[in-house]
Design an enzyme around this catalytic site. Structure first.
Site: not given
Ligand code: HSE
Length: 453
Positions: A150, A154, A205, A223
């Protein structure tokens, strides 16, 4: 004599084992795997100092062995058989970074059955098969860590279940798909249409191998499923999430939102309500001055509202080789610290230990309560009040009505911002509106998210 209760649960051989090198077997050496190899090598001493022991890549499974040898050299054993890594006695922890949900599920379950910890960045695997995988891991007393699944750079999983462990979390909302955020930013900044912006995202990409996962909101829903489970201690409910992507979003709505002082973002929202949890991914209007509206390009951000800490926000790259490696290695450091510690002391897979799992229901779409944006094509500019009155009659609170700025090739459009109203009631009002003679084409509706405390 006083005995530490944790120590008394810990067999001596485990405590001795805790000082030796943590041996890592990796399945896949693509973008994420090669980044993990590089960062592990580059920051080796610092990582060992933080983990309390060294972490060493001992084995890699790859489809193309020649290419893999070009990346890892001869310091690491190579195999074409992922099951070899999942079962090998010299491997303490399996890093699964090959992706997919079929074979990856078998590798992970096999590794767990062999008593190995698992680190994975595979959000689809966990959103769909997580309940089975975590149950198997609990049974075996091993860790399955997935920070890289996820918003990679972060540390949001850690923030939710460790940093915010004191809190009752009220909602989590985030831009958790970089490809769609890039597309929406391009549509706004450069007036590109959806297809041209998608082509640019693919060339850079960002998109998944199957870009429909990005643009249909499925990747974000994977997520969000993991975020909600960690925030609320609820089971993984991917199948119950409402998922809407951006393929139907029109450039005219990006411009009209802008005119009203909003930006359109693809948000994943998990919000606790009295009767259950809203679990939804959709393009929404966010006030242009809000921090979330400033998250542009392929960047990700997650905002959390909790009772003690209040509003907190986390920002960073949501994809990338070393960005994902950063999360994967952080998980390896956790495994290095907790390997051999009694399972009751592990950080729980979904933020709470299994016995505390909260069976919160996911609310149906009709029960979701938000404000809305409506764009209503009309035949004539003087029909603005008729449109507002029609909505008010159906108990939809009308907060603002405006005429859309003129655009070449686009007829007159009435824009409406509503106050908070249940989706079910709004749907009925829009249905009635659509049938009116003044309405010249399909009414577009989008949710408006205030993201206030
Ligand atoms: N395709 C994903 C994205 C990659 O665009 O965010 C990271 O999960």
């Amino acid at each position: 004599m006083y005995r530490d209760p944790v120590e008394s649960l810990e067999p001596l051989h485990h405590r001795q084992a805790a000082i030796r090198t943590l041996r890592v077997g990796m399945i896949g050496i693509g973008t994420v795997g090669s980044g993990t190899f590089r960062v592990l090598a580059r920051n080796r001493a610092d990582i060992a100092a933080r983990a309390g022991r060294s972490i060493e890549l001992v084995m890699v499974a790859a489809r193309n062995l020649e290419r893999a040898a070009g990346i890892v050299g001869d310091s690491v054993a190579l195999t074409a058989d992922a099951m070899h890594v999942a079962t090998h006695p010299d491997v303490d922890v399996v890093v699964e970074v090959a992706g997919g949900t079929g074979p990856a599920r078998d590798w992970v379950l096999t590794a767990i059955a062999h008593g190995k910890h698992v680190v994975t960045a595979n959000k689809a695997l966990l959103a769909v098969h997580g309940a089975e995988i975590f149950a198997a891991a609990r049974e075996k007393g091993v860790i399955v860590a997935y920070e890289g699944a996820v918003a990679v750079s972060i540390p949001i999983i850690k923030a939710l279940r460790e940093g915010l462990a004191a809190n009752r979390i009220e909602w989590v909302a985030g831009i958790i798909n970089g490809t769609t955020n890039f597309i929406l930013s391009k549509m706004r900044d450069e007036g590109l249409d959806f297809a041209a912006a998608l082509a640019q995202a693919q060339a850079l990409g960002y998109a998944e191998a199957d870009p429909s996962f990005d643009i249909e909101g499925i990747d974000a829903a994977h997520k969000l499923t993991l975020l909600a489970a960690n925030a609320f201690g609820m089971p993984l409910r991917f199948a119950d999430a409402q998922v809407e992507g951006i393929t139907a979003l029109q450039g005219v709505d990006v411009a009209c939102a802008e005119q009203l002082g909003y930006r359109i973002k693809l948000l994943g929202v998990a919000r606790r309500q009295a009767a259950g949890v809203e679990l939804r991914v959709q393009p929404v209007l966010v006030p242009a001055a809000h921090l979330m509206a400033q998250v542009n390009g392929s960047m990700n951000a997650v905002m959390v509202k909790s009772d003690a800490a209040g509003l907190t926000m986390y920002y960073g790259a949501g994809a990338g080789s070393e960005q994902t490696a950063s999360a994967v290695i952080a998980d390896l450091v956790d495994v290095a610290r907790l390997d051999g510690v009694h399972a009751a002391q592990h950080v729980p897979h979904l933020g709470v230990h299994a016995h505390a799992t909260n069976a919160l229901a996911v609310l149906p779409r009709a029960a979701v309560h938000t404000s809305h944006y409506l764009r209503v094509p009309v035949h004539a500019l003087d029909q603005i009040q008729t449109i507002a009155a029609s909505l008010a009659e159906r108990k939809v609170p009308v907060r603002q009505v405006a005429l859309a700025a003129e655009r070449p090739g686009v007829g007159p459009q009435v824009l409406v911002l509503t106050g908070p109203v249940e989706q079910g009631a709004l749907d009925l009002a829009v249905h009635a509106l659509q049938a009116r003679a003044e309405v010249a084409g399909p009414v577009t509706t989008l949710r408006v998210e205030s993201l206030e405390g």
